[in-house]
Design an enzyme around this catalytic site. Structure first.
Site, mmCIF file in Angstrom:
data_model
loop_
_atom_site.group_PDB
_atom_site.id
_atom_site.type_symbol
_atom_site.label_atom_id
_atom_site.label_comp_id
_atom_site.label_asym_id
_atom_site.label_seq_id
_atom_site.Cartn_x
_atom_site.Cartn_y
_atom_site.Cartn_z
ATOM 1 N N PHE A 238 0.870 -1.187 0.000
ATOM 2 C CA PHE A 238 0.000 0.000 0.000
ATOM 3 C C PHE A 238 0.899 1.226 0.000
ATOM 4 O O PHE A 238 1.753 1.387 0.871
ATOM 5 C CB PHE A 238 -0.921 0.030 1.229
ATOM 6 N N LYS B 98 2.923 9.806 8.681
ATOM 7 C CA LYS B 98 2.236 9.268 9.869
ATOM 8 C C LYS B 98 2.869 9.732 11.194
ATOM 9 O O LYS B 98 2.627 10.849 11.621
ATOM 10 C CB LYS B 98 2.167 7.746 9.772
ATOM 11 N N ASP C 280 9.438 2.643 1.548
ATOM 12 C CA ASP C 280 8.257 3.341 2.057
ATOM 13 C C ASP C 280 8.148 3.057 3.552
ATOM 14 O O ASP C 280 7.662 2.008 3.968
ATOM 15 C CB ASP C 280 7.005 2.860 1.299
HETATM 16 C C1 LIG Z 1 3.040 2.187 3.791
HETATM 17 C C2 LIG Z 1 2.134 3.339 3.485
HETATM 18 N N1 LIG Z 1 2.429 4.143 2.461
HETATM 19 C C3 LIG Z 1 1.645 5.200 2.157
HETATM 20 C C4 LIG Z 1 0.505 5.490 2.869
HETATM 21 C C5 LIG Z 1 -0.345 6.671 2.502
HETATM 22 O O1 LIG Z 1 -0.223 7.662 3.477
HETATM 23 P P1 LIG Z 1 -1.304 8.853 3.549
HETATM 24 O O2 LIG Z 1 -2.606 8.242 3.930
HETATM 25 O O3 LIG Z 1 -0.754 9.782 4.586
HETATM 26 O O4 LIG Z 1 -1.346 9.474 2.196
HETATM 27 C C6 LIG Z 1 0.153 4.654 3.941
HETATM 28 C C7 LIG Z 1 -1.085 4.892 4.703
HETATM 29 O O5 LIG Z 1 -1.642 4.009 5.305
HETATM 30 C C8 LIG Z 1 0.990 3.555 4.253
HETATM 31 O O6 LIG Z 1 0.697 2.714 5.269
#
Ligand SMILES: Cc1ncc(COP(=O)(O)O)c(C=O)c1O
Length: 389
Positions: free
Chosen positions: A129, A243, A214
């Site tokens: 994700f 986050k 990520d």
């Molecule tokens: C691993 C990862 N990347 C990207 C995101 C996207 O982040 P945002 O919701 O702040 O755009 C998330 C959100 O859950 C995530 O867990």
């Protein structure tokens, strides 16, 4: 509360929370809930963390926003802190995780163009994700996130996670980068083999690909190191995080070194709000607190306590398939879907989340203490064992 003017993208939300303190949240009636979600891996320092509240209150009274047309002292300091912690050289700030990943994807494409690759490809993982913008949902390895939003952004090659051979097999002349979560969060708390990232890194070096990690969910102490890759020997070129970085303030960062750090030049990318004085004043306090060490040590100890406690309390249950995680990101995979546990937990005074259909995900604040962890173990075990099969 009248919610009729809100779009339905979050579905119907059952409950309202109005106040937070440490590891607890409170509803309108003053009922207390142990928070094992932290706003989805955001509030690592818990709710109403006094030094953060003070820093943003002072900053709000001093200067909220000036735009990135000017130097911002707190932004420069935050970049310095994050680069020193991660071994990166430069930082770019946006407002969210998806924006941090957008920056990383643009960096990979720009590096590709500089190398004469016009149709750059990025290798990404199934079950990953990376966000909800068009590029990041295209990178995401979950067809449910993509459905209805085609045509997708091209240039992503999906391979199975934790499978080095699959990455080798995906090699080709247009590949410029590999983008991976060190632990897949939304995909079910999937922890790869201890040397997976290092092996991917070696492959990246052989092929001159960028290793882009990520760490939006795993970063800022969640795994028990400041960044999850720091448990091993992987050497990323790009790290994205968000986050926990703001503990609730909207901020995302893309950190890079070497060629990747130089890819974005004046006019190539930007954000009106990204890294503004308010969020950076707050994030500096968060990074200082987490990197200082005690919170990371607590995170590791409480994570071990949590997983071994749940394993013991659910021993012999045919419902539990696997308990996995690192630090305070924990997934309890069950043999059946268990979405109903979210409401059952609420009724029991606990906030948790279910991901990938059958995995209870626990993301308590990194400051959770031993007693609260025991309370969490007891409640979660009772909920799981109470499921009808
Ligand atoms: C691993 C990862 N990347 C990207 C995101 C996207 O982040 P945002 O919701 O702040 O755009 C998330 C959100 O859950 C995530 O867990």
């Amino acid at each position: 509360m009248n919610t009729q003017y809100l779009m339905n993208n979050y579905g119907t939300r059952q409950h309202t929370l109005v106040k937070g303190e440490g590891c607890y949240l409170f509803d309108r009636q003053g009922r207390r809930y142990l928070d094992a979600l932290s706003g989805i891996a955001v509030c690592g320092l818990g709710h109403n963390y006094a030094p953060l509240t003070q820093a943003i209150s002072e900053q709000a009274a001093t200067l909220l926003h000036i735009s990135n047309l000017f130097n911002i002292e707190h932004q420069a300091r935050l970049a310095e802190q994050l680069c020193q912690i991660s071994g990166m050289e430069k930082a770019y700030f946006g407002n969210s995780g998806a924006e941090a990943n957008e920056a990383a994807i643009k960096i990979a494409r720009k590096v590709g163009h500089q190398r004469g690759i016009d149709k750059a490809q990025i290798i990404v993982a199934q079950n990953s994700f990376h966000g909800r913008t068009l590029a990041t949902l295209s990178a995401t390895g979950n067809p449910k996130v993509q459905a209805g939003f085609e045509p997708l952004v091209e240039g992503f090659v999906h391979v199975p996670f934790d499978d080095i051979e699959a990455i080798k097999a995906a090699a080709g002349p247009n590949v410029v980068a590999v983008l991976l979560e060190p632990i897949q969060g939304e995909g079910g708390v999937n922890v790869p083999a201890a040397d997976y990232l290092e092996q991917v890194g070696q492959l990246c070096q052989q092929h001159n690909w960028l290793l882009m990690l990520d760490e939006i969910q795993t970063g800022n102490g969640r795994s028990g190191e400041y960044f999850a890759f720091q448990h091993g020997n992987a050497k990323p070129d790009v790290i994205t995080t968000a986050k926990g970085l703001g503990n609730g303030l909207p901020i995302g960062a893309c950190l890079a070194k070497g060629e990747a750090a130089e890819a974005l030049q004046a006019g190539n990318h930007g954000s009106t709000y990204g890294g503004n004085p308010l969020v950076c004043a707050g994030a500096n306090v968060v990074v200082e607190a987490i990197s200082q060490g005690d919170i990371l040590a607590n995170c590791r100890a409480r994570g071990e306590q949590l997983r071994s406690g749940i394993a013991k309390a659910t021993e012999g249950s045919a419902l539990v398939r696997q308990i996995r995680g690192q630090g305070l990101i924990t997934g309890i995979e069950l043999t059946q879907d268990c979405g109903e546990l979210v409401e059952a937990a609420w009724q029991a005074g606990l906030i948790l989340n279910v991901t990938a259909g059958n995995t209870v995900r626990l993301l308590p604040p990194l400051i959770i203490d031993s007693e609260q962890t025991e309370q969490l173990i007891a409640t979660v075990a009772k909920l799981i064992l109470g499921l009808s099969q």
